[in-house]
Motif scaffolding. Structure first.
Motif, PDB file in Angstrom:
ATOM      1  N   CYS A 103       0.861  -1.121   0.224  1.00  0.00           N
ATOM      2  CA  CYS A 103      -0.001   0.111   0.083  1.00  0.00           C
ATOM      3  C   CYS A 103       0.907   1.208   0.099  1.00  0.00           C
ATOM      4  O   CYS A 103       0.678   2.303  -0.779  1.00  0.00           O
ATOM      5  CB  CYS A 103      -0.754   0.171   1.258  1.00  0.00           C
ATOM      6  SG  CYS A 103      -2.224  -1.175   1.210  1.00  0.00           S
ATOM      7  N   ARG A 104       1.992   1.266   0.918  1.00  0.00           N
ATOM      8  CA  ARG A 104       2.541   2.359   0.675  1.00  0.00           C
ATOM      9  C   ARG A 104       3.485   2.634  -0.454  1.00  0.00           C
ATOM     10  O   ARG A 104       3.728   3.877  -0.822  1.00  0.00           O
ATOM     11  CB  ARG A 104       3.956   2.280   2.030  1.00  0.00           C
ATOM     12  CG  ARG A 104       4.695   3.422   2.336  1.00  0.00           C
ATOM     13  CD  ARG A 104       6.007   3.022   3.143  1.00  0.00           C
ATOM     14  NE  ARG A 104       6.889   2.105   2.427  1.00  0.00           N
ATOM     15  CZ  ARG A 104       7.883   2.693   1.408  1.00  0.00           C
ATOM     16  NH1 ARG A 104       7.783   4.076   1.293  1.00  0.00           N
ATOM     17  NH2 ARG A 104       8.733   2.022   0.949  1.00  0.00           N
ATOM     18  N   LEU A 105       3.733   1.509  -1.153  1.00  0.00           N
ATOM     19  CA  LEU A 105       4.182   1.742  -2.728  1.00  0.00           C
ATOM     20  C   LEU A 105       3.304   2.152  -3.585  1.00  0.00           C
ATOM     21  O   LEU A 105       3.704   2.230  -4.582  1.00  0.00           O
ATOM     22  CB  LEU A 105       4.851   0.519  -2.949  1.00  0.00           C
ATOM     23  CG  LEU A 105       6.088   0.111  -2.202  1.00  0.00           C
ATOM     24  CD1 LEU A 105       6.804  -1.495  -2.302  1.00  0.00           C
ATOM     25  CD2 LEU A 105       7.466   0.848  -2.606  1.00  0.00           C
ATOM     26  N   GLY A 106       2.086   2.172  -3.228  1.00  0.00           N
ATOM     27  CA  GLY A 106       1.002   2.752  -4.087  1.00  0.00           C
ATOM     28  C   GLY A 106       0.502   1.469  -5.049  1.00  0.00           C
ATOM     29  O   GLY A 106      -0.076   1.688  -6.087  1.00  0.00           O
ATOM     30  N   TRP A 107       0.626   0.180  -4.717  1.00  0.00           N
ATOM     31  CA  TRP A 107       0.195  -0.663  -5.625  1.00  0.00           C
ATOM     32  C   TRP A 107      -1.197  -1.046  -5.349  1.00  0.00           C
ATOM     33  O   TRP A 107      -1.824  -0.696  -4.381  1.00  0.00           O
ATOM     34  CB  TRP A 107       0.773  -1.936  -5.071  1.00  0.00           C
ATOM     35  CG  TRP A 107       2.376  -2.004  -5.375  1.00  0.00           C
ATOM     36  CD1 TRP A 107       3.325  -1.075  -5.857  1.00  0.00           C
ATOM     37  CD2 TRP A 107       3.345  -3.161  -5.306  1.00  0.00           C
ATOM     38  NE1 TRP A 107       4.478  -1.539  -5.974  1.00  0.00           N
ATOM     39  CE2 TRP A 107       4.523  -2.658  -5.410  1.00  0.00           C
ATOM     40  CE3 TRP A 107       3.206  -4.572  -4.419  1.00  0.00           C
ATOM     41  CZ2 TRP A 107       5.643  -3.509  -5.308  1.00  0.00           C
ATOM     42  CZ3 TRP A 107       4.176  -5.499  -4.278  1.00  0.00           C
ATOM     43  CH2 TRP A 107       5.624  -4.891  -4.731  1.00  0.00           C
ATOM     44  N   HIS A 108      -1.885  -1.289  -6.668  1.00  0.00           N
ATOM     45  CA  HIS A 108      -3.014  -1.734  -6.511  1.00  0.00           C
ATOM     46  C   HIS A 108      -3.734  -3.044  -6.214  1.00  0.00           C
ATOM     47  O   HIS A 108      -4.730  -3.168  -5.589  1.00  0.00           O
ATOM     48  CB  HIS A 108      -3.750  -1.330  -8.202  1.00  0.00           C
ATOM     49  CG  HIS A 108      -3.647   0.090  -8.494  1.00  0.00           C
ATOM     50  ND1 HIS A 108      -3.988   1.298  -7.765  1.00  0.00           N
ATOM     51  CD2 HIS A 108      -2.772   0.638  -9.685  1.00  0.00           C
ATOM     52  CE1 HIS A 108      -3.710   2.324  -8.461  1.00  0.00           C
ATOM     53  NE2 HIS A 108      -2.804   1.818  -9.590  1.00  0.00           N
ATOM     54  N   GLU A 109      -2.750  -3.735  -6.302  1.00  0.00           N
ATOM     55  CA  GLU A 109      -3.151  -5.382  -6.169  1.00  0.00           C
ATOM     56  C   GLU A 109      -1.741  -6.110  -5.692  1.00  0.00           C
ATOM     57  O   GLU A 109      -0.701  -5.823  -6.124  1.00  0.00           O
ATOM     58  CB  GLU A 109      -3.687  -5.827  -7.290  1.00  0.00           C
ATOM     59  CG  GLU A 109      -4.146  -7.554  -7.258  1.00  0.00           C
ATOM     60  CD  GLU A 109      -4.864  -7.987  -8.438  1.00  0.00           C
ATOM     61  OE1 GLU A 109      -5.959  -7.348  -8.642  1.00  0.00           O
ATOM     62  OE2 GLU A 109      -4.308  -8.909  -8.967  1.00  0.00           O
ATOM     63  N   VAL A 110      -1.951  -7.037  -4.826  1.00  0.00           N
ATOM     64  CA  VAL A 110      -0.839  -8.004  -4.767  1.00  0.00           C
ATOM     65  C   VAL A 110      -1.634  -9.584  -4.916  1.00  0.00           C
ATOM     66  O   VAL A 110      -2.588  -9.776  -4.636  1.00  0.00           O
ATOM     67  CB  VAL A 110      -0.391  -7.876  -3.416  1.00  0.00           C
ATOM     68  CG1 VAL A 110       0.574  -6.783  -3.137  1.00  0.00           C
ATOM     69  CG2 VAL A 110      -1.424  -8.019  -2.255  1.00  0.00           C
ATOM     70  N   SER A 111      -0.598 -10.546  -5.285  1.00  0.00           N
ATOM     71  CA  SER A 111      -1.037 -11.768  -5.508  1.00  0.00           C
ATOM     72  C   SER A 111      -0.001 -12.510  -4.921  1.00  0.00           C
ATOM     73  O   SER A 111       0.984 -12.135  -4.489  1.00  0.00           O
ATOM     74  CB  SER A 111      -1.079 -11.932  -6.918  1.00  0.00           C
ATOM     75  OG  SER A 111       0.227 -11.911  -7.819  1.00  0.00           O
ATOM     76  N   LEU A 112      -0.172 -13.726  -4.951  1.00  0.00           N
ATOM     77  CA  LEU A 112       0.723 -15.015  -4.303  1.00  0.00           C
ATOM     78  C   LEU A 112       0.428 -16.495  -4.851  1.00  0.00           C
ATOM     79  O   LEU A 112      -0.668 -16.551  -5.391  1.00  0.00           O
ATOM     80  CB  LEU A 112       0.650 -14.871  -2.880  1.00  0.00           C
ATOM     81  CG  LEU A 112      -0.733 -14.971  -2.141  1.00  0.00           C
ATOM     82  CD1 LEU A 112      -1.192 -16.404  -1.953  1.00  0.00           C
ATOM     83  CD2 LEU A 112      -0.696 -14.370  -0.826  1.00  0.00           C
ATOM     84  N   HIS A 113       1.358 -17.117  -4.796  1.00  0.00           N
ATOM     85  CA  HIS A 113       1.091 -18.481  -5.246  1.00  0.00           C
ATOM     86  C   HIS A 113       1.272 -19.198  -3.769  1.00  0.00           C
ATOM     87  O   HIS A 113       2.132 -19.426  -3.137  1.00  0.00           O
ATOM     88  CB  HIS A 113       2.225 -19.248  -6.062  1.00  0.00           C
ATOM     89  CG  HIS A 113       2.112 -18.509  -7.225  1.00  0.00           C
ATOM     90  ND1 HIS A 113       2.883 -18.758  -8.019  1.00  0.00           N
ATOM     91  CD2 HIS A 113       1.337 -17.785  -8.083  1.00  0.00           C
ATOM     92  CE1 HIS A 113       2.801 -18.156  -9.438  1.00  0.00           C
ATOM     93  NE2 HIS A 113       1.811 -17.759  -9.363  1.00  0.00           N
ATOM     94  N   ALA A 114      -0.088 -19.563  -3.088  1.00  0.00           N
ATOM     95  CA  ALA A 114      -0.356 -20.225  -1.856  1.00  0.00           C
ATOM     96  C   ALA A 114      -0.216 -21.678  -2.009  1.00  0.00           C
ATOM     97  O   ALA A 114      -0.649 -22.370  -2.960  1.00  0.00           O
ATOM     98  CB  ALA A 114      -1.582 -19.998  -1.346  1.00  0.00           C
TER      99      ALA A 114
END
Length: 305
Positions: A103-114
């Protein structure tokens, strides 16, 4: 100096410089991924490490106990906690730190491989599965994502179950559910029932509005049995006013800004967000007057509800 982003009980979580913290990060990851899970070392170590933002958890003596990272393509990865520190909040604190950094970096979305075994953990924190499962380093994985500045799309049953888990896990004292007939395939699943049991036995209140109370009664819906055992925590009411019965949607909303909304209540597809108090207040405002007009489900009295 690393910038501290979390302090919980006997451990601390920091966003760290990779070169300065390389030894600690790799020590944790080697133990978890290479030693425990058998991931080849040449797969666990990659060229992305110097380009990532890293999080490191340390115990009170400063010893590394957990690690994770954000990659340049906005993905959370390499989440690892030493065995003796699992189920003690370390993973949650690291994940929260990484989300806050995104959020601090201004990203709109995060994803991951769970890893499939960790799906419930990520679901509780607002990550929604999408796409087919796949094998990575010989371990079954599932892609998941979380929008940071808007609602996350929910597509299909597995995503719906994850969204509901997130809303339940995020509730503090109250959970509201607006459902047509207790949503077969969603509210009758063991994970959902278990999550609702934990919430209720922890002092939470669950209010359920139903358009069709007879169908779940005939189906012996597990949630009715749970309500029978926890009568002070669960309340069920039936919608009777024509203007209310015409409402086509369904939703679950908690008292901490989390919600899962489906425009068409007979489908799983919708959207969710775990940190949207404004929309949560709107859903509360829709729910409350209907609740007041609805009648208690007297047909459940034989069940002790």
């Amino acid at each position: 100096m690393p910038d501290a982003v979390a302090q919980v009980a006997s451990f601390a979580v920091d966003i760290v410089d990779f070169e300065a913290a390389r030894a600690g990060l790799h020590a944790v990851r080697e133990q978890v991924f290479i030693v425990e899970q058998g991931v080849p070392a040449d797969i666990e170590r990659d060229a992305l490490d110097p380009l990532c933002r890293h999080v490191l958890a340390r115990d009170a003596e400063g010893r590394p106990i957990g690690a994770g990272r954000l990659t340049p393509d906005h993905r959370i990865g390499r989440m690892a906690v030493l065995a003796q520190w699992r189920s003690r909040g370390v993973g949650e604190a690291m994940l929260q730190a990484l989300v806050e950094e995104a959020c601090r970096l201004g990203w709109h979305e995060v994803s991951l491989h769970a890893q499939v075994s960790a799906l419930a953990f990520y679901s509780r924190h607002g990550f929604i599965p999408y796409g087919p499962r796949f094998s990575e380093a010989g371990i079954d994985h599932q892609s998941m994502r979380r929008r940071l500045d808007a609602a996350t799309p929910v597509e299909g049953r597995e995503a719906a179950q994850a969204a509901l888990q997130g809303v339940i896990a995020g509730a503090r004292r109250q959970l509201l559910i607006y459902s047509r007939e207790l949503d077969p395939g969603l509210l009758d699943q063991s994970d959902a029932v278990s999550a609702l049991r934990r919430f209720a036995t922890g002092g939470g209140e669950v209010r359920v509005l139903l358009q069709d109370p007879a169908t779940p009664q005939r189906a012996l819906a597990p949630l009715l049995g749970l309500g029978q055992r926890l009568t002070t925590a669960f309340a069920f009411r039936a919608i009777e006013e024509p203007v209310d019965r015409d409402y086509p949607s369904a939703y679950a909303v908690n008292d901490r800004g989390g919600w899962y909304f489906r425009a068409l209540g007979h489908r799983f597809e919708g959207e969710c967000r775990m940190d949207d108090p404004a929309r949560a207040r709107q859903l509360h405002a829709i729910f409350d007057p209907v609740w007041e007009r609805a009648r208690p489900c007297s047909e459940y009295r034989a069940l002790g509800i």
